[in-house]
Design an enzyme around this catalytic site. Sequence first.
Site, PDB file in Angstrom:
ATOM      1  N   TYR A   8       4.703  -0.280  10.877  1.00  0.00           N
ATOM      2  CA  TYR A   8       3.597  -0.722  10.649  1.00  0.00           C
ATOM      3  C   TYR A   8       2.384   0.293  11.142  1.00  0.00           C
ATOM      4  O   TYR A   8       1.506   0.464  10.716  1.00  0.00           O
ATOM      5  CB  TYR A   8       3.255  -2.058  11.346  1.00  0.00           C
ATOM      6  CG  TYR A   8       2.183  -3.030  10.873  1.00  0.00           C
ATOM      7  CD1 TYR A   8       2.213  -3.892   9.562  1.00  0.00           C
ATOM      8  CD2 TYR A   8       0.917  -2.610  11.604  1.00  0.00           C
ATOM      9  CE1 TYR A   8       0.958  -4.348   9.370  1.00  0.00           C
ATOM     10  CE2 TYR A   8      -0.237  -3.302  11.124  1.00  0.00           C
ATOM     11  CZ  TYR A   8      -0.268  -4.186   9.949  1.00  0.00           C
ATOM     12  OH  TYR A   8      -1.462  -4.796   9.569  1.00  0.00           O
TER      13      TYR A   8
ATOM     14  N   HIS B 136       0.875  -1.287   0.176  1.00  0.00           N
ATOM     15  CA  HIS B 136       0.124   0.086   0.014  1.00  0.00           C
ATOM     16  C   HIS B 136       0.787   1.197   0.090  1.00  0.00           C
ATOM     17  O   HIS B 136       0.560   2.204   0.610  1.00  0.00           O
ATOM     18  CB  HIS B 136      -1.064   0.088   1.238  1.00  0.00           C
ATOM     19  CG  HIS B 136      -1.836  -0.968   1.248  1.00  0.00           C
ATOM     20  ND1 HIS B 136      -1.902  -2.092   0.244  1.00  0.00           N
ATOM     21  CD2 HIS B 136      -2.782  -1.475   2.389  1.00  0.00           C
ATOM     22  CE1 HIS B 136      -2.925  -2.992   0.838  1.00  0.00           C
ATOM     23  NE2 HIS B 136      -3.543  -2.684   1.965  1.00  0.00           N
TER      24      HIS B 136
ATOM     25  N   ASP C 162      -5.001 -10.102   1.708  1.00  0.00           N
ATOM     26  CA  ASP C 162      -3.895 -10.707   2.138  1.00  0.00           C
ATOM     27  C   ASP C 162      -4.122 -12.030   3.408  1.00  0.00           C
ATOM     28  O   ASP C 162      -3.395 -12.640   3.404  1.00  0.00           O
ATOM     29  CB  ASP C 162      -2.727  -9.834   2.726  1.00  0.00           C
ATOM     30  CG  ASP C 162      -3.027  -8.847   3.654  1.00  0.00           C
ATOM     31  OD1 ASP C 162      -4.545  -8.429   3.710  1.00  0.00           O
ATOM     32  OD2 ASP C 162      -2.629  -8.175   4.354  1.00  0.00           O
TER      33      ASP C 162
ATOM     34  N   GLU D  89      -9.641  -8.281   4.086  1.00  0.00           N
ATOM     35  CA  GLU D  89      -8.597  -8.070   3.019  1.00  0.00           C
ATOM     36  C   GLU D  89      -8.061  -8.988   2.437  1.00  0.00           C
ATOM     37  O   GLU D  89      -7.605 -10.113   3.034  1.00  0.00           O
ATOM     38  CB  GLU D  89      -7.595  -6.858   3.795  1.00  0.00           C
ATOM     39  CG  GLU D  89      -6.562  -6.331   2.667  1.00  0.00           C
ATOM     40  CD  GLU D  89      -5.980  -5.122   3.104  1.00  0.00           C
ATOM     41  OE1 GLU D  89      -6.067  -4.646   4.298  1.00  0.00           O
ATOM     42  OE2 GLU D  89      -5.157  -4.348   2.143  1.00  0.00           O
TER      43      GLU D  89
ATOM     44  N   HIS E 234       0.270 -10.913  10.990  1.00  0.00           N
ATOM     45  CA  HIS E 234       1.385 -10.762  10.225  1.00  0.00           C
ATOM     46  C   HIS E 234       2.680 -10.689  11.461  1.00  0.00           C
ATOM     47  O   HIS E 234       2.371  -9.703  12.502  1.00  0.00           O
ATOM     48  CB  HIS E 234       1.655  -9.196   9.490  1.00  0.00           C
ATOM     49  CG  HIS E 234       0.532  -8.844   8.459  1.00  0.00           C
ATOM     50  ND1 HIS E 234       0.843  -9.708   7.244  1.00  0.00           N
ATOM     51  CD2 HIS E 234      -0.570  -8.105   8.436  1.00  0.00           C
ATOM     52  CE1 HIS E 234      -0.222  -9.100   6.439  1.00  0.00           C
ATOM     53  NE2 HIS E 234      -1.106  -8.227   7.170  1.00  0.00           N
TER      54      HIS E 234
ATOM     55  N   ASP F 210      -4.809  -7.769  11.745  1.00  0.00           N
ATOM     56  CA  ASP F 210      -3.640  -6.770  11.646  1.00  0.00           C
ATOM     57  C   ASP F 210      -3.270  -5.947  12.599  1.00  0.00           C
ATOM     58  O   ASP F 210      -2.260  -5.615  12.860  1.00  0.00           O
ATOM     59  CB  ASP F 210      -4.475  -5.588  10.586  1.00  0.00           C
ATOM     60  CG  ASP F 210      -4.278  -6.053   9.020  1.00  0.00           C
ATOM     61  OD1 ASP F 210      -3.793  -7.047   8.823  1.00  0.00           O
ATOM     62  OD2 ASP F 210      -4.806  -5.433   8.464  1.00  0.00           O
TER      63      ASP F 210
ATOM     64  N   HIS G  33     -10.815 -10.862   8.981  1.00  0.00           N
ATOM     65  CA  HIS G  33     -10.559  -9.704   8.107  1.00  0.00           C
ATOM     66  C   HIS G  33     -10.474  -9.900   6.558  1.00  0.00           C
ATOM     67  O   HIS G  33      -9.993 -11.063   6.339  1.00  0.00           O
ATOM     68  CB  HIS G  33      -9.095  -9.208   8.403  1.00  0.00           C
ATOM     69  CG  HIS G  33      -8.738  -7.835   7.760  1.00  0.00           C
ATOM     70  ND1 HIS G  33      -9.448  -6.849   7.191  1.00  0.00           N
ATOM     71  CD2 HIS G  33      -7.212  -7.269   7.533  1.00  0.00           C
ATOM     72  CE1 HIS G  33      -8.971  -6.239   6.765  1.00  0.00           C
ATOM     73  NE2 HIS G  33      -7.615  -6.140   6.768  1.00  0.00           N
TER      74      HIS G  33
ATOM     75  N   HIS H 138      -8.365  -3.182  10.673  1.00  0.00           N
ATOM     76  CA  HIS H 138      -7.682  -2.265   9.683  1.00  0.00           C
ATOM     77  C   HIS H 138      -8.865  -1.860   8.490  1.00  0.00           C
ATOM     78  O   HIS H 138      -8.834  -0.838   8.002  1.00  0.00           O
ATOM     79  CB  HIS H 138      -6.466  -2.655   9.108  1.00  0.00           C
ATOM     80  CG  HIS H 138      -6.128  -2.217   7.679  1.00  0.00           C
ATOM     81  ND1 HIS H 138      -5.539  -2.753   6.608  1.00  0.00           N
ATOM     82  CD2 HIS H 138      -5.921  -0.906   7.437  1.00  0.00           C
ATOM     83  CE1 HIS H 138      -5.270  -2.047   5.675  1.00  0.00           C
ATOM     84  NE2 HIS H 138      -5.446  -0.918   6.185  1.00  0.00           N
TER      85      HIS H 138
HETATM   86 FE1  FEO Z   1      -5.727  -5.210   6.286  1.00  0.00          FE
HETATM   87 FE2  FEO Z   1      -3.217  -7.569   6.574  1.00  0.00          FE
HETATM   88  O1  FEO Z   1      -4.656  -6.644   5.876  1.00  0.00           O
END
Ligand code: FEO
Length: 401
Positions: A195, A28, A86, A84, A228, A167, A82, A148
Amino acid sequence: MSAHFRAAKVTDHVYWVGAIDWSLREFHGHLTSRGTTYNAYLILADKITLVDTVKSSFKGEMLSRIASVIDPGDITYIISNHSEMDHSGCLPEVIQAVKPEKVFASVMGASALAEHFRLDQEIVAVKDGESISLGNMNVAFVETRMLHWPDSMFTYLAEDGVLFSQDVFSMHLASTERFDDEIDDDILEDEAAKYFANILLPLSTPVARLLEKVGGLDITKGIVATDHGPIWRKDFSKILDLYSRWAAQEPTEKAVVVYDTMYESTASMARAIAEGLRAGGANAKLLPLRACHRTDVATEMLDAGALLVGSPTFNNNIFPTVADALTYLKGLKPRNLIGAAFGSYGWSGEAVGQVEDVLRGMKVDLVGESVKAKYVPDDEALAQCHSLGVLVAEKLKELCE
Ligand code: FEO
């Protein structure tokens, strides 16, 4: 299925079955110089449950890790914390391969997954505070809207004291080690700060609210399994304290000076300002944009009280690298800042006024007169820069008292 990728045991009932992305260098718009991981977890309850999945290109690695513990076909439930991609990118294929009885997500997560993937499988929407039974144990859901994304939620396994936090409390860090106590403290803090600054800073208000909610879960002695980077099992209070500080954005006596230059004129102004800041007692951090990425600028802003921006006028405009950094910073919505603009010009000199406009748009409280210098700053212009630095330092001291 071959299981040359192994799962990592987290507790008696929880295994990490994610993937390690050693080559990711951008996410991003910010740099991820140490790569990342996409964490997914298996809960070995009566109803075997997979919490989150991974980026689609890493599906094989995740399924292989799952196969090192159980037959993936034995998964009964999938929880998507989540949506998203990923964390959900391979969800449609995993659903097809595993055929789970149910897939759970928050109310907004259920619609986000439907809008992303047009799934045949119904997504069961769960509400904040709701629990479901996995047979011999339960999991509870905590809505974490906007952290997030609007769909985000935590899942809490009280029996093992594990909070699956997607996240939040994450960092982009590829490593063979899975836990916080196996990684150097400086790296943990550096990557957690990067982050937070580049992803969560605009969400500081919901972060502060969430920290109160998390306090009620009594997880400071438990395990926080992020999506992550490492799993927190030793020192979660460390990241909790850092999040409190970063979310509050209380000003400090640190001034960040961001600039670019064409013939060293704006650079020499930046250096004169830095001398003034130091003379006034502030800590000055100079970030020349030909040597620093916008990622570094955002991270340095995390504990700054002032933002000073220097740009030459280029084609009646802000210099492109400065415009880039300002646009990026504006989106991250840093708060509680004072600031100033400066820069050199040859003919018309619009850039300094344009920088001021952007800073006002960011609600930066402008201090003193901006400094503009034609072609090459003379002694008087450099003295003005020095005075501006001293003034900013004095204002910072007042604000921090
Ligand atoms: Fe908001 Fe790791 O994606």
